[in-house]
Design a protein around this motif. Structure first.
Motif, PDB file in Angstrom:
ATOM      1  N   UNK A 152      -6.355  -2.294  -4.842  1.00  0.00           N
ATOM      2  CA  UNK A 152      -7.299  -1.232  -5.184  1.00  0.00           C
ATOM      3  C   UNK A 152      -6.551   0.045  -5.561  1.00  0.00           C
ATOM      4  N   UNK A 153      -5.521   0.375  -4.793  1.00  0.00           N
ATOM      5  CA  UNK A 153      -4.768   1.597  -5.057  1.00  0.00           C
ATOM      6  C   UNK A 153      -4.050   1.557  -6.395  1.00  0.00           C
ATOM      7  N   UNK A 155      -8.033  13.031   1.599  1.00  0.00           N
ATOM      8  CA  UNK A 155      -6.956  13.036   0.612  1.00  0.00           C
ATOM      9  C   UNK A 155      -5.573  12.701   1.164  1.00  0.00           C
ATOM     10  N   UNK A 156      -5.489  12.278   2.425  1.00  0.00           N
ATOM     11  CA  UNK A 156      -4.178  11.892   2.940  1.00  0.00           C
ATOM     12  C   UNK A 156      -3.654  10.650   2.227  1.00  0.00           C
ATOM     13  N   UNK A 157      -4.546   9.753   1.868  1.00  0.00           N
ATOM     14  CA  UNK A 157      -4.121   8.494   1.267  1.00  0.00           C
ATOM     15  C   UNK A 157      -3.655   8.734  -0.170  1.00  0.00           C
ATOM     16  N   UNK A 158      -2.350   8.859  -0.345  1.00  0.00           N
ATOM     17  CA  UNK A 158      -1.764   9.117  -1.657  1.00  0.00           C
ATOM     18  C   UNK A 158      -0.334   8.588  -1.664  1.00  0.00           C
ATOM     19  N   UNK A 159       0.184   8.375  -2.837  1.00  0.00           N
ATOM     20  CA  UNK A 159       1.554   7.888  -2.987  1.00  0.00           C
ATOM     21  C   UNK A 159       2.519   9.000  -2.567  1.00  0.00           C
ATOM     22  N   UNK A 160       3.251   8.771  -1.477  1.00  0.00           N
ATOM     23  CA  UNK A 160       4.094   9.841  -0.938  1.00  0.00           C
ATOM     24  C   UNK A 160       5.226  10.214  -1.889  1.00  0.00           C
ATOM     25  N   UNK A 161       5.609   9.304  -2.785  1.00  0.00           N
ATOM     26  CA  UNK A 161       6.655   9.651  -3.755  1.00  0.00           C
ATOM     27  C   UNK A 161       6.160  10.747  -4.698  1.00  0.00           C
ATOM     28  N   UNK A 162       4.880  10.729  -5.008  1.00  0.00           N
ATOM     29  CA  UNK A 162       4.313  11.747  -5.886  1.00  0.00           C
ATOM     30  C   UNK A 162       4.015  13.035  -5.138  1.00  0.00           C
ATOM     31  N   UNK A 206       0.859  -1.188   0.000  1.00  0.00           N
ATOM     32  CA  UNK A 206       0.000   0.000   0.000  1.00  0.00           C
ATOM     33  C   UNK A 206       0.890   1.231   0.000  1.00  0.00           C
ATOM     34  N   UNK A 207       0.287   2.369  -0.317  1.00  0.00           N
ATOM     35  CA  UNK A 207       1.064   3.614  -0.322  1.00  0.00           C
ATOM     36  C   UNK A 207       1.642   3.907   1.056  1.00  0.00           C
ATOM     37  N   UNK A 208       0.872   3.650   2.088  1.00  0.00           N
ATOM     38  CA  UNK A 208       1.379   3.955   3.427  1.00  0.00           C
ATOM     39  C   UNK A 208       2.435   2.946   3.855  1.00  0.00           C
ATOM     40  N   UNK A 209       2.333   1.696   3.418  1.00  0.00           N
ATOM     41  CA  UNK A 209       3.387   0.730   3.740  1.00  0.00           C
ATOM     42  C   UNK A 209       4.712   1.154   3.114  1.00  0.00           C
ATOM     43  N   UNK A 210       4.672   1.673   1.908  1.00  0.00           N
ATOM     44  CA  UNK A 210       5.900   2.166   1.276  1.00  0.00           C
ATOM     45  C   UNK A 210       6.507   3.316   2.081  1.00  0.00           C
ATOM     46  N   UNK A 267      -6.432  13.325  -5.049  1.00  0.00           N
ATOM     47  CA  UNK A 267      -5.582  13.631  -3.902  1.00  0.00           C
ATOM     48  C   UNK A 267      -4.406  14.508  -4.322  1.00  0.00           C
ATOM     49  N   UNK A 268      -3.768  14.183  -5.438  1.00  0.00           N
ATOM     50  CA  UNK A 268      -2.631  14.977  -5.895  1.00  0.00           C
ATOM     51  C   UNK A 268      -3.057  16.400  -6.265  1.00  0.00           C
ATOM     52  N   UNK A 269      -4.253  16.531  -6.824  1.00  0.00           N
ATOM     53  CA  UNK A 269      -4.753  17.869  -7.150  1.00  0.00           C
ATOM     54  C   UNK A 269      -4.954  18.689  -5.887  1.00  0.00           C
ATOM     55  N   UNK A 270      -5.423  18.045  -4.819  1.00  0.00           N
ATOM     56  CA  UNK A 270      -5.602  18.763  -3.553  1.00  0.00           C
ATOM     57  C   UNK A 270      -4.255  19.207  -2.998  1.00  0.00           C
ATOM     58  N   UNK A 271      -3.275  18.305  -2.992  1.00  0.00           N
ATOM     59  CA  UNK A 271      -1.946  18.660  -2.488  1.00  0.00           C
ATOM     60  C   UNK A 271      -1.367  19.827  -3.288  1.00  0.00           C
ATOM     61  N   UNK A 272      -1.484  19.755  -4.599  1.00  0.00           N
ATOM     62  CA  UNK A 272      -0.940  20.836  -5.430  1.00  0.00           C
ATOM     63  C   UNK A 272      -1.637  22.160  -5.125  1.00  0.00           C
ATOM     64  N   UNK A 273      -2.947  22.136  -4.973  1.00  0.00           N
ATOM     65  CA  UNK A 273      -3.685  23.353  -4.648  1.00  0.00           C
ATOM     66  C   UNK A 273      -3.198  23.962  -3.340  1.00  0.00           C
ATOM     67  N   UNK A 274      -2.990  23.133  -2.337  1.00  0.00           N
ATOM     68  CA  UNK A 274      -2.533  23.636  -1.041  1.00  0.00           C
ATOM     69  C   UNK A 274      -1.129  24.236  -1.142  1.00  0.00           C
ATOM     70  N   UNK A 275      -0.241  23.552  -1.827  1.00  0.00           N
ATOM     71  CA  UNK A 275       1.131  24.040  -1.929  1.00  0.00           C
ATOM     72  C   UNK A 275       1.221  25.283  -2.811  1.00  0.00           C
ATOM     73  N   UNK A 276       0.374  25.367  -3.827  1.00  0.00           N
ATOM     74  CA  UNK A 276       0.379  26.578  -4.646  1.00  0.00           C
ATOM     75  C   UNK A 276      -0.085  27.784  -3.839  1.00  0.00           C
ATOM     76  N   UNK A 277      -1.055  27.588  -2.956  1.00  0.00           N
ATOM     77  CA  UNK A 277      -1.475  28.700  -2.101  1.00  0.00           C
ATOM     78  C   UNK A 277      -0.336  29.115  -1.170  1.00  0.00           C
TER      79      UNK A 277
END
Length: 464
Positions: free
Chosen positions: A196-197, A345-352, A28-32, A210-220
């Protein structure tokens, strides 16, 4: 995964599936995120081991206790999983229940219980060759009176080990009564979640949102912090003594009551009150008008996920304007609104997500105003664990030093909320600015909350 997207693969596996030695899948993304780089050579995984202890009201013979434990291990695949391969090739392999489950059980005389528990809690699991679980059965006169479980953090977080605690307790009770144990509904198995992921259209669609949310937050953050001179975490020295992680803490009945008063008045979770105060304290210390914190989230959005034993601890950015005079309540409401998004949206691939932070934040990445960690732990998640602070009615202005740790997040606030008191613990790496600002920050968090709960006094000033 969002609330409106229940995972169709969350199902109870039948016994034949659970025992199959070839049941395997990606991580899973969190296991990685939590997997050591070399899972069979790690030397310090015990820093994050999860621990729970049960005392039995009715003594059991070891055979009965073993049968109960065996049934619980059949239910939770992650407790009998190993890791094969590294990096992108890493996979989790679920072993057959027999005979492996006997290898994780130890019978210990209660006369040497404390020593055995300390040894078990210090285990550095070799995740490629052994299951991430040690289970002790404390006996006296041939009867089991106590159970202790230690689980590697790669496999379980605090809520996951709580689910394990409850399953073991209910299975032991059923076997004590001579009745069959009926688990409380299906659980989410990490292999199914990973598939599933990584292998379904729904998982891919969730990741993009999820990635779109992260990008929106960091752009702000990037936009609103233009011109801010950050205090990034310096590169750790490659030679010389390792850097340490000091800490300071505060425990208070009155602060807990004040935060609950604000939460009830604004109709928000009490965690939002502490998150808003923490962000405002960072902004005051770093002289910034906006702050982005990484809120740790146990991303459990269904009943099956709540009952599962797995690690679900991931983070997502919360971006808040620093509360000005009279504006703390508005900041609390904004924090509560963003917490909903974080759980989604926390559940996302942390590498991305890490790549997005690097791309958008640039030199701001790693600074105090973009990367401090906020962790809220309610009393329900503390079952069986001591609270790491002196439990007394300490005035809000009493800040006490914590023992220095060898590892921790570079900047982090842990809030442990009990029914009648709260403990705030701030950690930082010794070469950051928080070496100077830690105590004033804790005091400012308390001052903001108590002032909002009982207005009328002058607005608190940072460092005053």
């Amino acid at each position: 995964m969002s609330v409106e997207e229940p995972n169709p693969l969350w199902r109870p596996a039948d016994p034949a599936d659970r025992a199959a030695p070839d049941r395997t899948g990606p991580l899973t993304w969190v296991q990685r995120l939590w997997l050591p780089e070399a899972p069979d050579r790690q030397i310090a995984s015990h820093e994050d081991n999860q621990f729970r202890e049960l005392s039995l009201t009715t003594p059991l013979d070891p055979g009965t206790a073993r049968r109960a434990v065996r049934q619980v291990l059949a239910r939770h695949e992650v407790l009998r999983s190993r890791v094969t391969g590294l990096g992108d090739d890493a996979r989790q392999v679920v072993d057959a229940l027999d005979p492996g489950y006997e290898r994780v059980l130890r019978t210990v005389d209660l006369g040497t219980w404390d020593e055995a528990v300390a040894e078990a809690r210090g285990t550095s699991f070799r995740l490629a060759s052994q299951w991430p679980l040690t289970l002790l059965m404390g006996t006296r006169a041939g009867k089991v009176l106590r159970i202790a479980v230690v689980v590697d953090h790669w496999a379980s977080d605090g809520l996951g080990v709580l689910a394990l605690h409850d399953d073991i307790a209910s299975a032991l009770l059923a076997h004590t009564r001579g009745t069959g144990w009926t688990p409380a509904g299906p659980v989410e198995q990490p292999v199914d979640l990973a598939l599933w992921e990584s292998a379904t259209p729904a998982g891919a669609a969730h990741l993009q949102r999820a990635l779109a949310y992260w990008r929106q937050q960091y752009e702000r953050l990037s936009r609103d912090l233009a011109g801010h001179r950050p205090d990034p975490v310096p590169e750790a020295p490659l030679d010389g003594p390792p850097l340490s992680f000091p800490g300071c803490t505060m425990t208070s009945f009155r602060l807990a009551e004040a935060a609950s008063t604000i939460a009830a008045r604004l109709r928000v979770p009490v965690a939002a009150v502490y998150l808003a105060a923490f962000s405002s304290a960072i902004g005051a210390a770093e002289q910034a008008g906006v702050v982005g914190t990484l809120m740790l989230s146990a991303n459990r959005l269904t009943a099956a996920a709540m009952r599962s034993v797995r690690n679900a601890v991931m983070s997502a950015p919360v971006v808040l304007d620093v509360a000005g005079p009279g504006g703390f309540a508005a900041t609390v409401v904004a924090a509560a609104a963003q917490q909903v998004q974080v759980f989604r949206y926390a559940n996302a691939d942390h590498r991305l997500t890490g790549g997005i932070a690097e791309e958008v934040l640039g030199g701001l990445r790693g600074g105090a105003v973009t990367s401090a960690v906020f962790n809220f732990m309610p009393e329900a998640a503390l079952r069986g664990d001591p609270v790491p602070a002196v439990m007394r009615d300490a005035p809000c202005d009493v800040v006490e030093a914590m023992p220095t740790r060898a590892t921790a997040a570079p900047r982090m606030l842990m809030v442990i909320a009990r029914q009648d008191r709260v403990t705030l613990t701030l950690r930082w790496r010794e070469d950051t600015s928080w070496q100077q600002w830690a105590e004033p920050m804790l005091r400012y968090v308390a001052d903001l909350i108590t002032h909002e709960a009982t207005p009328g006094r002058p607005v608190p000033a940072f460092g005053g």
